[in-house]
Design a protein around this motif. Structure first.
Motif, mmCIF file in Angstrom:
data_model
loop_
_atom_site.group_PDB
_atom_site.id
_atom_site.type_symbol
_atom_site.label_atom_id
_atom_site.label_comp_id
_atom_site.label_asym_id
_atom_site.label_seq_id
_atom_site.Cartn_x
_atom_site.Cartn_y
_atom_site.Cartn_z
ATOM 1 N N ASP A 28 47.414 110.365 25.877
ATOM 2 C CA ASP A 28 46.799 111.013 27.033
ATOM 3 C C ASP A 28 47.833 111.224 28.133
ATOM 4 O O ASP A 28 47.915 110.467 29.096
ATOM 5 C CB ASP A 28 45.625 110.175 27.544
ATOM 6 C CG ASP A 28 44.700 110.982 28.419
ATOM 7 O OD1 ASP A 28 44.988 112.176 28.647
ATOM 8 O OD2 ASP A 28 43.696 110.423 28.883
ATOM 9 N N ARG A 31 46.756 111.473 31.980
ATOM 10 C CA ARG A 31 46.548 110.245 32.747
ATOM 11 C C ARG A 31 47.872 109.618 33.174
ATOM 12 O O ARG A 31 47.929 108.912 34.178
ATOM 13 C CB ARG A 31 45.736 109.233 31.922
ATOM 14 C CG ARG A 31 44.264 109.577 31.889
ATOM 15 C CD ARG A 31 43.419 108.550 31.171
ATOM 16 N NE ARG A 31 43.795 107.181 31.404
ATOM 17 C CZ ARG A 31 43.793 106.233 30.484
ATOM 18 N NH1 ARG A 31 43.421 106.499 29.253
ATOM 19 N NH2 ARG A 31 44.144 105.002 30.770
ATOM 20 N N LYS A 92 38.589 119.822 28.557
ATOM 21 C CA LYS A 92 39.481 118.921 27.818
ATOM 22 C C LYS A 92 40.471 119.748 27.012
ATOM 23 O O LYS A 92 40.085 120.634 26.265
ATOM 24 C CB LYS A 92 38.630 118.037 26.895
ATOM 25 C CG LYS A 92 39.413 117.090 26.045
ATOM 26 C CD LYS A 92 39.824 115.878 26.816
ATOM 27 C CE LYS A 92 40.459 114.875 25.866
ATOM 28 N NZ LYS A 92 41.201 113.874 26.509
#
Length: 198
Positions: A28, A31, A92
């Motif tokens: 990810d 993040r 997303k």
């Protein structure tokens, strides 16, 4: 005498735990970006440029919204337009920039014949309706007096394998046991094509 080489100091990401230079390949990256901007700006100079561009865009949007709302009549339109912009960014994204599609809530039932005699009925998608697959497999095994287990399918998604050809009996059982699953959301795979059960 030659100097003893010093050990290399590796900076590990505080979010994903990978070495900072490998974060972009991690699970990810989005993040990790704020942490990397603060702790490793030299590794990802594009992130700093991206952050300053976003801040400039935000400031321009705020100035525009203030300017439009000051005219009196168009204040509501500007605030709704500004509220819609962040929602579009919440989509997303997968690695490579592809957009992740939301999965359709549907149960797919497929009969697989093995050794020309034995059949296995595969049930996919019950978990999309909030049904725990381990409980569902126990109920299916008990109802049809056969073996049923939760396994990972070819796409690494969990599915229920039930021994035997119970494809057409299973629809009624699913709709009776779990009323949240409508019969219109149940499909069969026949000759490689998806066919509605209803």
């Amino acid at each position: 005498m030659a100097e003893k080489p010093q050990p290399v100091r590796v900076l590990y990401c505080g979010v994903c735990g990978l070495p900072a230079e490998y974060c972009e390949f991690g699970p990810d990256f989005e993040r990790c970006k704020p942490w990397l901007r603060q702790h490793a700006p030299d590794l990802y100079p594009d992130l700093l440029r991206e952050a300053t561009e976003k801040e400039a865009d935000k400031a321009a949007d705020q100035l525009q919204a203030v300017g439009i709302s000051g005219e009196g009549g168009g204040g509501g339109e500007a605030s709704s337009g500004a509220a819609l912009a962040p929602k579009q960014e919440e989509v997303k994204r997968l690695p490579g920039g592809k957009i992740k599609k939301k999965e359709k809530q549907e149960v797919v039932i497929e009969k697989i014949v093995r050794n020309k005699r034995k059949c296995v009925t595969v049930v996919k998608g019950l978990d999309l309706f909030g049904i725990k697959l381990s409980d569902a497999s126990k109920k299916l095994g008990k109802k049809f007096a056969t073996g049923a287990s939760v396994v990972k399918g070819p796409t690494d998604k969990e599915q229920i394998d039930v021994q035997g050809d119970i494809a057409y009996d299973i629809v009624e059982f699913i709709t009776d046991t779990w009323p949240d699953v409508p019969e219109t959301a149940i499909f069969f795979i026949e000759d490689g094509k998806k066919v509605a059960a209803a």
